[in-house]
Motif scaffolding. Sequence first.
Motif, PDB file in Angstrom:
ATOM      1  N   SER A  88     -33.280 -44.580  51.932  1.00  0.00           N
ATOM      2  CA  SER A  88     -32.118 -43.718  52.117  1.00  0.00           C
ATOM      3  C   SER A  88     -30.849 -44.406  51.632  1.00  0.00           C
ATOM      4  O   SER A  88     -30.757 -45.640  51.631  1.00  0.00           O
ATOM      5  CB  SER A  88     -31.946 -43.365  53.598  1.00  0.00           C
ATOM      6  N   LEU A  89     -29.911 -43.597  51.238  1.00  0.00           N
ATOM      7  CA  LEU A  89     -28.564 -44.049  50.908  1.00  0.00           C
ATOM      8  C   LEU A  89     -27.591 -42.980  51.370  1.00  0.00           C
ATOM      9  O   LEU A  89     -27.940 -41.792  51.406  1.00  0.00           O
ATOM     10  CB  LEU A  89     -28.390 -44.258  49.406  1.00  0.00           C
ATOM     11  N   ARG A  90     -26.371 -43.400  51.666  1.00  0.00           N
ATOM     12  CA  ARG A  90     -25.322 -42.432  51.952  1.00  0.00           C
ATOM     13  C   ARG A  90     -24.168 -42.678  51.000  1.00  0.00           C
ATOM     14  O   ARG A  90     -23.580 -43.762  50.991  1.00  0.00           O
ATOM     15  CB  ARG A  90     -24.824 -42.530  53.389  1.00  0.00           C
ATOM     16  N   LEU A  91     -23.876 -41.668  50.227  1.00  0.00           N
ATOM     17  CA  LEU A  91     -22.743 -41.731  49.311  1.00  0.00           C
ATOM     18  C   LEU A  91     -21.514 -41.136  49.988  1.00  0.00           C
ATOM     19  O   LEU A  91     -21.621 -40.224  50.809  1.00  0.00           O
ATOM     20  CB  LEU A  91     -23.035 -40.958  48.030  1.00  0.00           C
ATOM     21  N   SER A  92     -20.369 -41.660  49.610  1.00  0.00           N
ATOM     22  CA  SER A  92     -19.097 -41.139  50.109  1.00  0.00           C
ATOM     23  C   SER A  92     -18.232 -40.711  48.942  1.00  0.00           C
ATOM     24  O   SER A  92     -18.256 -41.335  47.874  1.00  0.00           O
ATOM     25  CB  SER A  92     -18.361 -42.204  50.919  1.00  0.00           C
ATOM     26  N   CYS A  93     -17.463 -39.677  49.170  1.00  0.00           N
ATOM     27  CA  CYS A  93     -16.462 -39.220  48.201  1.00  0.00           C
ATOM     28  C   CYS A  93     -15.146 -39.102  48.949  1.00  0.00           C
ATOM     29  O   CYS A  93     -14.956 -38.160  49.728  1.00  0.00           O
ATOM     30  CB  CYS A  93     -16.885 -37.892  47.598  1.00  0.00           C
ATOM     31  N   ALA A  94     -14.276 -40.072  48.738  1.00  0.00           N
ATOM     32  CA  ALA A  94     -12.969 -40.065  49.385  1.00  0.00           C
ATOM     33  C   ALA A  94     -12.008 -39.234  48.558  1.00  0.00           C
ATOM     34  O   ALA A  94     -11.866 -39.451  47.348  1.00  0.00           O
ATOM     35  CB  ALA A  94     -12.454 -41.483  49.542  1.00  0.00           C
ATOM     36  N   VAL A  95     -11.349 -38.295  49.211  1.00  0.00           N
ATOM     37  CA  VAL A  95     -10.483 -37.336  48.531  1.00  0.00           C
ATOM     38  C   VAL A  95      -9.033 -37.587  48.914  1.00  0.00           C
ATOM     39  O   VAL A  95      -8.717 -37.796  50.086  1.00  0.00           O
ATOM     40  CB  VAL A  95     -10.879 -35.898  48.909  1.00  0.00           C
ATOM     41  N   SER A  96      -8.159 -37.566  47.935  1.00  0.00           N
ATOM     42  CA  SER A  96      -6.732 -37.706  48.207  1.00  0.00           C
ATOM     43  C   SER A  96      -5.944 -36.832  47.247  1.00  0.00           C
ATOM     44  O   SER A  96      -6.483 -36.326  46.265  1.00  0.00           O
ATOM     45  CB  SER A  96      -6.303 -39.163  48.081  1.00  0.00           C
ATOM     46  N   GLY A  97      -4.674 -36.661  47.572  1.00  0.00           N
ATOM     47  CA  GLY A  97      -3.822 -35.843  46.723  1.00  0.00           C
ATOM     48  C   GLY A  97      -3.654 -34.446  47.294  1.00  0.00           C
ATOM     49  O   GLY A  97      -3.566 -34.260  48.502  1.00  0.00           O
ATOM     50  N   SER A  98      -3.669 -33.462  46.408  1.00  0.00           N
ATOM     51  CA  SER A  98      -3.410 -32.066  46.786  1.00  0.00           C
ATOM     52  C   SER A  98      -4.669 -31.420  47.353  1.00  0.00           C
ATOM     53  O   SER A  98      -5.283 -30.535  46.740  1.00  0.00           O
ATOM     54  CB  SER A  98      -2.911 -31.287  45.570  1.00  0.00           C
ATOM     55  N   ILE A  99      -5.017 -31.852  48.538  1.00  0.00           N
ATOM     56  CA  ILE A  99      -6.280 -31.409  49.140  1.00  0.00           C
ATOM     57  C   ILE A  99      -6.276 -29.907  49.396  1.00  0.00           C
ATOM     58  O   ILE A  99      -7.305 -29.242  49.306  1.00  0.00           O
ATOM     59  CB  ILE A  99      -6.559 -32.208  50.420  1.00  0.00           C
ATOM     60  N   PHE A 100      -5.116 -29.340  49.652  1.00  0.00           N
ATOM     61  CA  PHE A 100      -5.025 -27.907  49.929  1.00  0.00           C
ATOM     62  C   PHE A 100      -5.512 -27.072  48.751  1.00  0.00           C
ATOM     63  O   PHE A 100      -5.886 -25.910  48.911  1.00  0.00           O
ATOM     64  CB  PHE A 100      -3.578 -27.534  50.240  1.00  0.00           C
ATOM     65  N   SER A 101      -5.491 -27.662  47.562  1.00  0.00           N
ATOM     66  CA  SER A 101      -5.884 -26.918  46.363  1.00  0.00           C
ATOM     67  C   SER A 101      -7.401 -26.895  46.128  1.00  0.00           C
ATOM     68  O   SER A 101      -7.876 -26.223  45.219  1.00  0.00           O
ATOM     69  CB  SER A 101      -5.215 -27.520  45.119  1.00  0.00           C
ATOM     70  N   ILE A 102      -8.148 -27.603  46.968  1.00  0.00           N
ATOM     71  CA  ILE A 102      -9.578 -27.737  46.744  1.00  0.00           C
ATOM     72  C   ILE A 102     -10.344 -26.574  47.365  1.00  0.00           C
ATOM     73  O   ILE A 102     -10.206 -26.298  48.556  1.00  0.00           O
ATOM     74  CB  ILE A 102     -10.102 -29.068  47.306  1.00  0.00           C
ATOM     75  N   ALA A 103     -11.165 -25.927  46.556  1.00  0.00           N
ATOM     76  CA  ALA A 103     -11.999 -24.828  47.049  1.00  0.00           C
ATOM     77  C   ALA A 103     -13.386 -25.315  47.455  1.00  0.00           C
ATOM     78  O   ALA A 103     -14.012 -24.763  48.366  1.00  0.00           O
ATOM     79  CB  ALA A 103     -12.138 -23.747  45.978  1.00  0.00           C
ATOM     80  N   ALA A 104     -13.868 -26.330  46.783  1.00  0.00           N
ATOM     81  CA  ALA A 104     -15.197 -26.866  47.083  1.00  0.00           C
ATOM     82  C   ALA A 104     -15.316 -28.272  46.520  1.00  0.00           C
ATOM     83  O   ALA A 104     -14.655 -28.614  45.537  1.00  0.00           O
ATOM     84  CB  ALA A 104     -16.290 -25.981  46.489  1.00  0.00           C
ATOM     85  N   ILE A 105     -16.150 -29.045  47.159  1.00  0.00           N
ATOM     86  CA  ILE A 105     -16.531 -30.364  46.645  1.00  0.00           C
ATOM     87  C   ILE A 105     -18.002 -30.293  46.270  1.00  0.00           C
ATOM     88  O   ILE A 105     -18.835 -29.826  47.052  1.00  0.00           O
ATOM     89  CB  ILE A 105     -16.321 -31.472  47.681  1.00  0.00           C
ATOM     90  N   ASN A 106     -18.289 -30.744  45.071  1.00  0.00           N
ATOM     91  CA  ASN A 106     -19.658 -30.733  44.560  1.00  0.00           C
ATOM     92  C   ASN A 106     -20.111 -32.145  44.240  1.00  0.00           C
ATOM     93  O   ASN A 106     -19.292 -32.990  43.883  1.00  0.00           O
ATOM     94  CB  ASN A 106     -19.720 -29.908  43.261  1.00  0.00           C
ATOM     95  N   TRP A 107     -21.392 -32.346  44.337  1.00  0.00           N
ATOM     96  CA  TRP A 107     -22.001 -33.580  43.823  1.00  0.00           C
ATOM     97  C   TRP A 107     -22.866 -33.206  42.625  1.00  0.00           C
ATOM     98  O   TRP A 107     -23.648 -32.250  42.681  1.00  0.00           O
ATOM     99  CB  TRP A 107     -22.873 -34.255  44.864  1.00  0.00           C
ATOM    100  N   TYR A 108     -22.687 -33.977  41.568  1.00  0.00           N
ATOM    101  CA  TYR A 108     -23.521 -33.853  40.379  1.00  0.00           C
ATOM    102  C   TYR A 108     -24.166 -35.211  40.121  1.00  0.00           C
ATOM    103  O   TYR A 108     -23.696 -36.242  40.610  1.00  0.00           O
ATOM    104  CB  TYR A 108     -22.684 -33.458  39.157  1.00  0.00           C
ATOM    105  N   ARG A 109     -25.207 -35.194  39.318  1.00  0.00           N
ATOM    106  CA  ARG A 109     -25.820 -36.453  38.910  1.00  0.00           C
ATOM    107  C   ARG A 109     -26.254 -36.346  37.453  1.00  0.00           C
ATOM    108  O   ARG A 109     -26.514 -35.258  36.941  1.00  0.00           O
ATOM    109  CB  ARG A 109     -27.007 -36.816  39.792  1.00  0.00           C
ATOM    110  N   GLN A 110     -26.298 -37.496  36.826  1.00  0.00           N
ATOM    111  CA  GLN A 110     -26.745 -37.544  35.439  1.00  0.00           C
ATOM    112  C   GLN A 110     -27.569 -38.793  35.224  1.00  0.00           C
ATOM    113  O   GLN A 110     -27.078 -39.915  35.433  1.00  0.00           O
ATOM    114  CB  GLN A 110     -25.560 -37.513  34.473  1.00  0.00           C
TER     115      GLN A 110
END
Length: 117
Positions: free
Chosen positions: A17-39
């Motif tokens: 197992s692993l746990r990834l984090s995505c720390a968000v800053s800035g104009s958070i009010f403008s965010i409709a969704a957070i997505n994870w992608y991989r390549q």
Amino acid sequence: QVQLVESGGGLVQAGGSLRLSCAVSGSIFSIAAINWYRQAPGKQREFVVSITSGGSTNYADSVKGRFTISRDNAKNTVYLQMNSLKPEDTAVYRCNADRRYGLGPAWGQGTQVTVSS
């Protein structure tokens, strides 16, 4: 502006197992969704999971039942808990913010996940 910073990647054995984090800053009010992608090397970018500002989630079939997305609003962080990892989960994982008001998306720099067999 929105800034996204991923962390938590690494090398793990299959089944781990692993746990990834995505720390968000800035104009958070403008965010409709957070997505994870991989390549993965030599492959196209692949959608993994999303969470909307309202809390709705959507998972790719390949990760359903193994990955869980969550968020901590107090910390402005989105988490991706990845269990029962498989070698085919090996990829660079990036978080992405879909934004309202016609604003363009924001991307993090990515974090490498390597699953050994």
